[in-house]
Write a protein that holds these residues in place. Structure first.
Motif, PDB file in Angstrom:
ATOM      1  N   VAL A   1      12.339 -29.141 -14.338  1.00 23.07           N
ATOM      2  CA  VAL A   1      13.720 -29.965 -14.764  1.00 23.07           C
ATOM      3  C   VAL A   1      13.955 -31.243 -14.406  1.00 23.07           C
ATOM      4  O   VAL A   1      14.239 -32.065 -15.251  1.00 23.07           O
ATOM      5  CB  VAL A   1      14.736 -29.027 -14.350  1.00 23.07           C
ATOM      6  N   ARG A   2      13.705 -31.615 -13.143  1.00 23.41           N
ATOM      7  CA  ARG A   2      13.811 -32.866 -12.691  1.00 23.41           C
ATOM      8  C   ARG A   2      13.076 -33.859 -13.592  1.00 23.41           C
ATOM      9  O   ARG A   2      13.303 -35.395 -13.548  1.00 23.41           O
ATOM     10  CB  ARG A   2      13.338 -33.155 -11.233  1.00 23.41           C
TER      11      ARG A   2
ATOM     12  N   TYR B   1      12.543 -40.838 -26.473  1.00 21.45           N
ATOM     13  CA  TYR B   1      12.924 -39.644 -25.847  1.00 21.45           C
ATOM     14  C   TYR B   1      11.735 -38.547 -26.316  1.00 21.45           C
ATOM     15  O   TYR B   1      11.388 -38.725 -27.525  1.00 21.45           O
ATOM     16  CB  TYR B   1      14.182 -39.042 -25.998  1.00 21.45           C
TER      17      TYR B   1
ATOM     18  N   TRP C   1      22.230 -31.806 -21.224  1.00  9.22           N
ATOM     19  CA  TRP C   1      23.054 -32.440 -19.966  1.00  9.22           C
ATOM     20  C   TRP C   1      22.457 -31.323 -18.994  1.00  9.22           C
ATOM     21  O   TRP C   1      22.218 -30.228 -19.034  1.00  9.22           O
ATOM     22  CB  TRP C   1      24.629 -31.654 -20.037  1.00  9.22           C
ATOM     23  N   GLN C   2      22.384 -32.031 -17.666  1.00  9.67           N
ATOM     24  CA  GLN C   2      22.017 -31.386 -16.544  1.00  9.67           C
ATOM     25  C   GLN C   2      23.036 -30.773 -15.759  1.00  9.67           C
ATOM     26  O   GLN C   2      24.067 -31.543 -15.431  1.00  9.67           O
ATOM     27  CB  GLN C   2      21.427 -32.281 -15.450  1.00  9.67           C
TER      28      GLN C   2
ATOM     29  N   LEU D   1      18.930 -27.545 -17.489  1.00 10.90           N
ATOM     30  CA  LEU D   1      19.145 -28.775 -18.587  1.00 10.90           C
ATOM     31  C   LEU D   1      19.882 -27.942 -19.631  1.00 10.90           C
ATOM     32  O   LEU D   1      19.063 -26.928 -20.118  1.00 10.90           O
ATOM     33  CB  LEU D   1      18.171 -29.217 -18.893  1.00 10.90           C
TER      34      LEU D   1
ATOM     35  N   ARG E   1      20.432 -28.374 -10.651  1.00 12.68           N
ATOM     36  CA  ARG E   1      19.357 -28.802 -10.378  1.00 12.68           C
ATOM     37  C   ARG E   1      18.178 -28.202 -11.029  1.00 12.68           C
ATOM     38  O   ARG E   1      17.092 -28.802 -11.187  1.00 12.68           O
ATOM     39  CB  ARG E   1      18.838 -28.968  -8.992  1.00 12.68           C
TER      40      ARG E   1
ATOM     41  N   PRO F   1      19.658 -38.121 -22.805  1.00  6.03           N
ATOM     42  CA  PRO F   1      20.884 -37.302 -22.021  1.00  6.03           C
ATOM     43  C   PRO F   1      22.117 -37.079 -22.646  1.00  6.03           C
ATOM     44  O   PRO F   1      22.969 -36.420 -22.215  1.00  6.03           O
ATOM     45  CB  PRO F   1      21.093 -38.631 -20.846  1.00  6.03           C
TER      46      PRO F   1
ATOM     47  N   ALA G   1      14.385 -34.180 -17.224  1.00  9.51           N
ATOM     48  CA  ALA G   1      15.895 -34.989 -17.234  1.00  9.51           C
ATOM     49  C   ALA G   1      15.508 -36.436 -17.558  1.00  9.51           C
ATOM     50  O   ALA G   1      16.311 -36.797 -18.166  1.00  9.51           O
ATOM     51  CB  ALA G   1      16.457 -34.911 -15.951  1.00  9.51           C
ATOM     52  N   ASP G   2      14.245 -36.958 -17.029  1.00  8.45           N
ATOM     53  CA  ASP G   2      14.210 -38.481 -17.442  1.00  8.45           C
ATOM     54  C   ASP G   2      13.451 -38.602 -18.802  1.00  8.45           C
ATOM     55  O   ASP G   2      13.562 -39.684 -19.362  1.00  8.45           O
ATOM     56  CB  ASP G   2      13.098 -38.926 -16.174  1.00  8.45           C
TER      57      ASP G   2
END
Length: 252
Positions: A191-192, A146, A204-205, A211, A208, A200, A195-196
């Motif tokens: 953000v999308r 990460y 936390w998302q 985060l 949309r 996690p 998020a990956d």
């Protein structure tokens, strides 16, 4: 004089192995002991032993992960209680192993092989492919890599921000705002994508476009419109939670 470190999260197991090694290999000097894989890697870097005895299943880093980091800096001997896949791999000569609890007869055979390797001054085996296959067979998944740092713009300055210092990320059409306790910065990654790439369990998302660092959440409130809003420690600003992510706060 040959040297070694022992890594096992169970103190009794470390003591027993050390005692048995003293019986079958009195010339071996145990330089230090570790209770997890990360400590084992550090001890190898510090002491540069000939051998590293690693318990396969340890916290922080498993023995397999530690062995991968140690590479060819030491000959690896795995300590295992019952893993049939491990034993099959080791019996094919890939690497040496010790069964828990350490049996004198089996340990003696392992020591003889290790002495032969050290006498021949052979280099430690390259175990990269074997370790990956072994981890897969044993159901030990490698930890994802990460993001640890975010490179962000503050005016004309570029700054490296440790992710644990970031309270939340919030995207608009062009930029993503990176908010810490003392300043905000901008990045172009949405953000999308973040998020990956972020852990996690930490981020936390909640929307949309948002985060949030779970450790920065001080509470959740509902406004007059029935929306859930996350309160952030040290800030008056509240972040909206979309309906898709309300379940994250059901227990709060």
């Amino acid at each position: 004089m040959p040297t070694a470190i022992i890594a096992d999260d169970e103190r009794l197991m470390r003591d027993q192995l050390k005692s048995r090694l003293e019986q079958v290999w009195p010339e071996l000097e145990i330089l230090d002991e570790a209770k997890n894989g990360e400590e084992a890697v550090t001890l190898v870097e510090t002491h540069k032993p000939d051998l590293a005895f690693l318990d396969i299943r340890m916290p922080v880093k498993t023995g397999l992960e530690a062995a991968k980091d140690i590479g060819n800096k030491a000959h690896i001997v795995f300590i295992t209680a019952y893993d049939q896949y491990a034993i099959q791999a080791f019996d094919h000569g890939a690497v040496d192993y010790v069964l828990k609890p350490a049996d004198i007869e089996r340990l003696t055979r392992t020591v003889e092989r290790l002495k032969a390797r050290l006498t021949a001054q052979s280099q430690p085996n390259d175990m990269s492919s074997m370790l990956s296959q072994l981890a897969k067979q044993m159901g030990i998944s490698p930890k994802p890599n990460y993001l640890q740092w975010i490179q962000a713009s503050i005016g004309q300055e570029l700054r490296l921000i440790p992710v644990e210092e970031i309270l939340f990320f919030q995207s608009d059409e062009k930029y993503t705002r990176v908010q810490t306790a003392t300043y905000e910065a901008l990045i172009r990654k949405p953000v999308r994508d973040l998020a990956d790439e972020l852990d996690p369990a930490l981020f936390w998302q909640i929307h949309r476009s948002t985060l949030v660092n779970a450790k920065a959440i001080s509470g959740v409130v509902r406004d007059l419109r029935g929306r859930h809003l996350v309160q952030i420690k040290g800030l008056t600003e509240k972040l909206e939670v979309s309906r898709s992510f309300v379940h994250l706060f059901k227990q709060m």
